[in-house]
Design a protein around this motif. Structure first.
Motif, short mmCIF file in Angstrom:
data_model
loop_
_atom_site.label_atom_id
_atom_site.label_comp_id
_atom_site.label_asym_id
_atom_site.label_seq_id
_atom_site.Cartn_x
_atom_site.Cartn_y
_atom_site.Cartn_z
N ALA A 75 20.33 31.89 46.37
CA ALA A 75 19.79 33.17 45.93
C ALA A 75 20.90 33.89 45.17
O ALA A 75 21.57 33.28 44.35
N GLY A 76 21.08 35.17 45.46
CA GLY A 76 22.11 35.91 44.74
C GLY A 76 23.41 35.95 45.52
O GLY A 76 23.41 35.86 46.74
N ILE A 77 24.52 36.10 44.80
CA ILE A 77 25.80 36.31 45.48
C ILE A 77 26.59 37.39 44.75
O ILE A 77 26.47 37.56 43.54
N GLY B 275 23.45 12.56 45.35
CA GLY B 275 22.75 11.61 46.21
C GLY B 275 23.71 10.66 46.93
O GLY B 275 23.32 9.57 47.33
N ARG B 276 24.98 11.06 47.11
CA ARG B 276 25.94 10.20 47.83
C ARG B 276 26.46 10.95 49.04
O ARG B 276 27.18 11.95 48.92
N LYS B 277 26.10 10.47 50.20
CA LYS B 277 26.52 11.13 51.43
C LYS B 277 27.73 10.41 52.02
O LYS B 277 27.65 9.23 52.40
N CYS C 228 37.61 17.91 51.57
CA CYS C 228 36.27 17.95 52.17
C CYS C 228 35.70 19.35 52.03
O CYS C 228 36.21 20.30 52.63
N VAL C 229 34.69 19.47 51.20
CA VAL C 229 34.09 20.78 50.90
C VAL C 229 32.62 20.67 51.27
O VAL C 229 31.73 20.94 50.48
N ASP C 230 32.40 20.25 52.51
CA ASP C 230 31.04 19.88 52.92
C ASP C 230 30.35 20.99 53.72
O ASP C 230 29.45 20.71 54.51
N GLY C 231 30.75 22.22 53.50
CA GLY C 231 29.98 23.35 54.01
C GLY C 231 30.27 23.72 55.45
O GLY C 231 31.08 23.08 56.13
N PRO C 232 29.59 24.78 55.93
CA PRO C 232 29.92 25.33 57.26
C PRO C 232 29.73 24.32 58.39
O PRO C 232 30.43 24.38 59.39
N ARG C 233 28.78 23.40 58.23
CA ARG C 233 28.55 22.42 59.30
C ARG C 233 29.38 21.16 59.08
O ARG C 233 29.00 20.07 59.54
N LEU D 184 20.59 45.15 49.52
CA LEU D 184 19.76 45.22 48.30
C LEU D 184 20.68 45.33 47.10
O LEU D 184 21.60 46.16 47.09
N TYR D 185 20.47 44.49 46.09
CA TYR D 185 21.21 44.67 44.84
C TYR D 185 20.49 44.02 43.67
O TYR D 185 19.60 43.18 43.85
N ASP D 186 20.92 44.44 42.49
CA ASP D 186 20.34 43.95 41.25
C ASP D 186 21.11 42.72 40.81
O ASP D 186 22.33 42.75 40.69
N GLY E 140 32.11 34.52 51.07
CA GLY E 140 32.17 33.08 51.29
C GLY E 140 32.42 32.27 50.03
O GLY E 140 33.38 31.49 49.95
N SER E 141 31.60 32.47 49.01
CA SER E 141 31.78 31.72 47.76
C SER E 141 33.07 32.15 47.09
O SER E 141 33.78 31.33 46.50
N ASN E 142 33.35 33.45 47.16
CA ASN E 142 34.59 33.93 46.55
C ASN E 142 35.80 33.24 47.17
O ASN E 142 36.69 32.79 46.46
N MET E 143 35.79 33.15 48.50
CA MET E 143 36.94 32.51 49.14
C MET E 143 37.02 31.04 48.76
O MET E 143 38.12 30.49 48.62
C1 LIG Z 1 22.78 35.11 53.56
C2 LIG Z 1 24.01 34.72 52.82
C3 LIG Z 1 24.48 35.52 51.77
C4 LIG Z 1 25.66 35.19 51.12
N1 LIG Z 1 26.13 36.00 50.13
C5 LIG Z 1 27.32 35.73 49.56
C6 LIG Z 1 27.87 36.59 48.57
O1 LIG Z 1 27.28 37.59 48.20
N2 LIG Z 1 29.08 36.28 48.04
C7 LIG Z 1 29.76 35.17 48.43
O2 LIG Z 1 30.87 34.94 47.92
N3 LIG Z 1 29.27 34.33 49.35
C8 LIG Z 1 28.08 34.59 49.93
N4 LIG Z 1 27.58 33.75 50.87
C9 LIG Z 1 28.38 32.59 51.29
C10 LIG Z 1 28.24 31.40 50.38
O3 LIG Z 1 26.91 31.02 50.23
C11 LIG Z 1 29.06 30.25 50.96
O4 LIG Z 1 30.30 30.70 51.37
C12 LIG Z 1 29.26 29.17 49.91
O5 LIG Z 1 28.04 28.53 49.67
C13 LIG Z 1 30.28 28.14 50.38
O6 LIG Z 1 30.38 27.12 49.44
P1 LIG Z 1 30.88 25.68 49.86
O7 LIG Z 1 30.85 24.89 48.62
O8 LIG Z 1 32.14 25.80 50.61
O9 LIG Z 1 29.80 25.17 50.91
P2 LIG Z 1 28.25 24.87 50.73
O10 LIG Z 1 27.64 25.75 49.72
O11 LIG Z 1 27.66 24.86 52.09
O12 LIG Z 1 28.21 23.41 50.13
C14 LIG Z 1 28.54 22.27 50.85
C15 LIG Z 1 28.04 21.08 50.05
O13 LIG Z 1 28.48 19.89 50.65
C16 LIG Z 1 27.41 18.95 50.61
N5 LIG Z 1 27.65 17.99 51.69
C17 LIG Z 1 27.62 18.23 53.03
N6 LIG Z 1 27.92 17.12 53.71
C18 LIG Z 1 28.15 16.15 52.78
C19 LIG Z 1 28.50 14.78 52.88
N7 LIG Z 1 28.66 14.20 54.06
N8 LIG Z 1 28.65 14.07 51.74
C20 LIG Z 1 28.47 14.66 50.52
N9 LIG Z 1 28.13 15.96 50.39
C21 LIG Z 1 27.98 16.70 51.50
C22 LIG Z 1 26.17 19.80 50.83
O14 LIG Z 1 25.01 19.14 50.37
C23 LIG Z 1 26.51 21.02 50.00
O15 LIG Z 1 26.10 20.90 48.66
C24 LIG Z 1 26.38 34.04 51.51
C25 LIG Z 1 25.90 33.22 52.53
C26 LIG Z 1 24.73 33.55 53.19
C27 LIG Z 1 24.25 32.68 54.30
#
Ligand SMILES: Cc1cc2nc3c(=O)[nH]c(=O)nc-3n(C[C@H](O)[C@H](O)[C@H](O)COP(=O)(O)OP(=O)(O)OC[C@H]3O[C@@H](n4cnc5c(N)ncnc54)[C@H](O)[C@@H]3O)c2cc1C
Length: 640
Positions: free
Chosen positions: A80-82, A160-162, A199-204, A269-271, A373-376
């Motif tokens: 969505a928006g960030i 498509g590569r896990k 490893c940038v595989d997200g919060p989980r 809420l924001y634009d 989150g994305s900023n960091m």
């Molecule tokens: C409600 C909400 C609002 C937010 N608003 C903001 C905001 O306004 N500003 C801001 O800066 N941040 C915001 N964030 C935070 C932001 O969305 C995250 O911090 C950001 O997405 C983190 O990016 P990332 O690339 O570290 O992780 P993710 O976006 O989680 O990406 C991880 C990627 O790794 C891939 N992946 C996972 N496991 C594997 C694997 N085994 N092999 C290959 N690929 C894999 C996933 O498919 C995914 O594409 C918000 C978050 C939420 C929940």
């Protein structure tokens, strides 16, 4: 659009910069070149969302020649928006990501930005609790990801590569003197060998666990779930559009946080620019997360949506309620962060020590309340690549990256957690959201956390240090900095030029009795009366004895303004408008030859001012406060 907006308090005008002007002012940060020893290293990045794509783009910009990204999804994320801070925008600019301010005139694949000039904490019933400046932009998640991916050669990104497993391989083996360090295995297909892996595989993150970085530091469900929605403003019923602008007068310039007063969490809420409106509602969930185990987002059932709609107007008011009702396909986003932030982002023990690290949400899952989150993740990416200029081995590089980022991101995770509690009324002893600024700030200070951090992400000292060291001399000091007290302020920008003041034009004295004061100056001090323009308030102009152009302005006190100190600079927009406070009060007026130049110089200093015209004359007046709250008027008083 920049220009003149109306103050919600007084209806008077104030000037804001356009999103184009703001974007123009942000400098481009360029990553310094990597040391030759590192530039030839093979790097594999697991995860191709914002963090992974930014890391790959920054490393390539530093001169790394072999950077591969693997992403398990088949394509780009929807998102969505960030909110984006200025440091992120500066990094994007340096990477050459096309940034635009409207989709219609923008190049293909550009990230369209909208400005955010203020952040406001308010109650659902409409009362403002706190407003502060916010040098942010808003953007769409998918566009940002795409903009970064497009900076990479097409054959360096595989969707498509896990990735499933990392393995140390051939290190120190006599047959392979160059020593492959890491082998990455996938759910299907051939493994890939690399010298180090990010490893940038997200919060989980599965790799945070695999690298043994998080023993006992599990993901923590925040206790609430976000409803998220994006709606085209043009698709709102006309009454909802009108209500939006009436109830949220700074919409398009402001990140609104709206605290419910019936224990239902808070809303945002924001634009997003280009007519898109972004909203979020954090709903308390004592029963636990909505999504199935292992996931954070989920589609909403029609029963959920019916319930959301049935409560929307009652909980969030008519304006936001109507927007929620008109939004197609809102979805659920459970909110998590890491229970105890990591002390290190790099494996220091075991077979993968020094050749694998986590970055972005994988390193520091954070609640969204600081929009960081994305900023960091982007700051991490820039810091990692910048560290390659001084490191000569992957282990040195990853250690230096981790040292620069771990403590700073930890503070952000904790502050964001507290902000969530505060806005949702969940702090111990709270029976609802804070109803005024003093309580809001007191609660933050009790939590021993610096406040006003959201606007600038001011705790990111390592990043700011990199930034300062990178920028040409004349651009330094652009970014907002932290004062020693822990609050944030705009640094004095000595290099932005000063006003060309030619003389003091007049001094103004406010009085309850114009005639009595005028008599004193005329009869005792020998001042002479001057003609006075047709202002809508009483007063007398007197020429200083012996001067042609300097005068004393006696001004009738404004009966509607209480006798009180000038409003707080950060909240003057709501609590009172300085133009009136200055024009009808004691001030000193200075002559400048070029009012346009004076206006842009004040803007370059980040100073807010109000504007007015002298009736019947081509004289423009700019009113502002000095740092002690004394009124200053700048005018082209010699204009004929
Ligand atoms: C409600 C909400 C609002 C937010 N608003 C903001 C905001 O306004 N500003 C801001 O800066 N941040 C915001 N964030 C935070 C932001 O969305 C995250 O911090 C950001 O997405 C983190 O990016 P990332 O690339 O570290 O992780 P993710 O976006 O989680 O990406 C991880 C990627 O790794 C891939 N992946 C996972 N496991 C594997 C694997 N085994 N092999 C290959 N690929 C894999 C996933 O498919 C995914 O594409 C918000 C978050 C939420 C929940």
């Amino acid at each position: 659009m920049g220009g003149l907006l109306s103050s919600p308090a007084s209806g008077a005008g104030f000037t804001v910069a356009s999103v184009e002007e703001l974007l123009e002012r942000v400098p481009a940060l360029t990553v310094p070149p990597a040391s030759p020893a590192l530039a030839s290293a093979r790097v594999l990045i697991i995860g191709g969302s914002i963090g992974g794509a930014a890391a790959a783009a920054c490393l390539r910009a530093a001169g790394f020649r072999h950077v591969q990204v693997v992403e398990r999804s088949e394509g780009l994320q929807a998102g969505a928006g960030i909110g984006m801070d200025e440091a992120t925008v500066a990094v994007l600019k340096g990477l050459g990501v096309p940034l635009a301010t409207t989709a219609t005139r923008s190049p293909e694949g550009a990230v369209v930005l909208q400005r955010m000039r203020w952040e406001e904490e308010r109650l659902a019933s409409g009362r403002t609790v706190l407003r502060q400046p916010l040098p942010y932009f808003a953007a769409r998640y998918a566009q940002l990801q795409q903009g970064l991916i497009q900076r990479l050669p097409a054959d360096s990104v595989s969707f498509g590569r896990k990735a499933v497993r990392l393995e140390e391989t051939f290190r120190g083996c006599d047959d392979h003197p160059d020593g492959t360090a890491v082998r990455v295995h996938f759910a299907s297909g051939e493994p890939i060998d690399c010298d180090f892996c990010v490893c940038v595989d997200g919060p989980r993150s599965g790799f945070r666990q695999l690298l043994q970085l998080d023993s006992g530091k599990e993901l923590r469900f925040a206790g609430y779930t976000g409803w998220r929605g994006v709606v085209n403003e043009a698709d709102l019923p006309e009454t909802a559009r009108d209500a939006l602008h009436a109830v949220y007068p700074l919409y398009g310039n402001c990140l609104y946080f709206i605290m419910s007063e019936c224990g239902r969490g808070h809303a945002v809420l924001y634009d997003l620019g280009d007519g898109l409106l972004n909203w979020l509602i954090y709903e308390l969930r004592p029963q636990g997360p909505v999504a199935e185990p292992g996931r954070t987002t989920s589609a909403a059932s029609s029963a959920d949506v019916r319930r959301l709609h049935s409560e929307a107007r009652r909980v969030w008011g008519e304006a936001l309620g109507a927007i929620i009702e008109a939004t197609p396909e809102p979805f659920w986003n459970d909110i998590y962060d890491i229970a105890e932030p990591l002390e290190s982002f790099v494996a220091t023990e075991g077979p993968l020590a020094g050749c694998a690290a986590v970055l972005g949400d994988a390193a520091h899952p954070v609640t969204p309340h600081m929009a960081k989150g994305s900023n960091m993740a982007v700051h991490d990416a820039f810091t990692l690549a910048a560290a390659a200029s001084t490191a000569s081995t992957p282990a040195e590089l990853l250690a230096s990256f981790s040292a620069a980022r771990a403590q700073e991101t930890k503070r952000c995770v904790l502050l964001s957690r507290h902000l969530g509690w505060l806005r949702n009324g969940q702090l111990q002893g709270m029976s609802g959201p804070p109803r005024d600024e003093a309580t809001f700030l007191e609660l933050l200070s009790k939590a021993k956390l610096p406040t006003r951090t959201l606007p600038v992400g001011g705790d990111f000292e390592a990043l700011w240090r990199h930034v300062e060291a990178q920028l040409p001399q004349e651009q330094r000091g652009y970014f907002l900095q932290r004062e020693e007290s822990g609050t944030l302020a705009v640094p004095v920008a000595a290099l932005r030029g000063s006003l060309e003041v030619t003389q003091v034009n007049h001094v103004s004295r406010e009085t309850q009795d114009v005639a009595r004061l005028a008599r004193f100056y005329e009869e005792v001090l020998g001042f002479e009366r001057l003609p006075r323009p047709n202002f809508d308030f009483g007063g007398v102009w007197l020429r200083l004895p012996g001067s042609d152009s300097q005068s004393l302005h006696i001004i009738e006190a404004d009966p509607e303004l209480q006798r009180k100190p000038p409003p707080l600079l950060d909240s003057w927009l709501l609590e009172g408008f300085p133009e009136r406070h200055i024009r009808r009060s004691h001030h000193i007026a200075l002559t400048v030859p070029d009012i346009e130049k004076a206006r842009s110089t004040l803007q370059a200093h980040g100073l807010r001012f109000a504007e007015n015209r002298v009736p019947g004359k081509p004289v423009v007046q700019l009113f502002l406060f000095d740092p002690d709250g004394n009124g200053v008027e700048i005018g082209n008083f010699d204009a004929r």
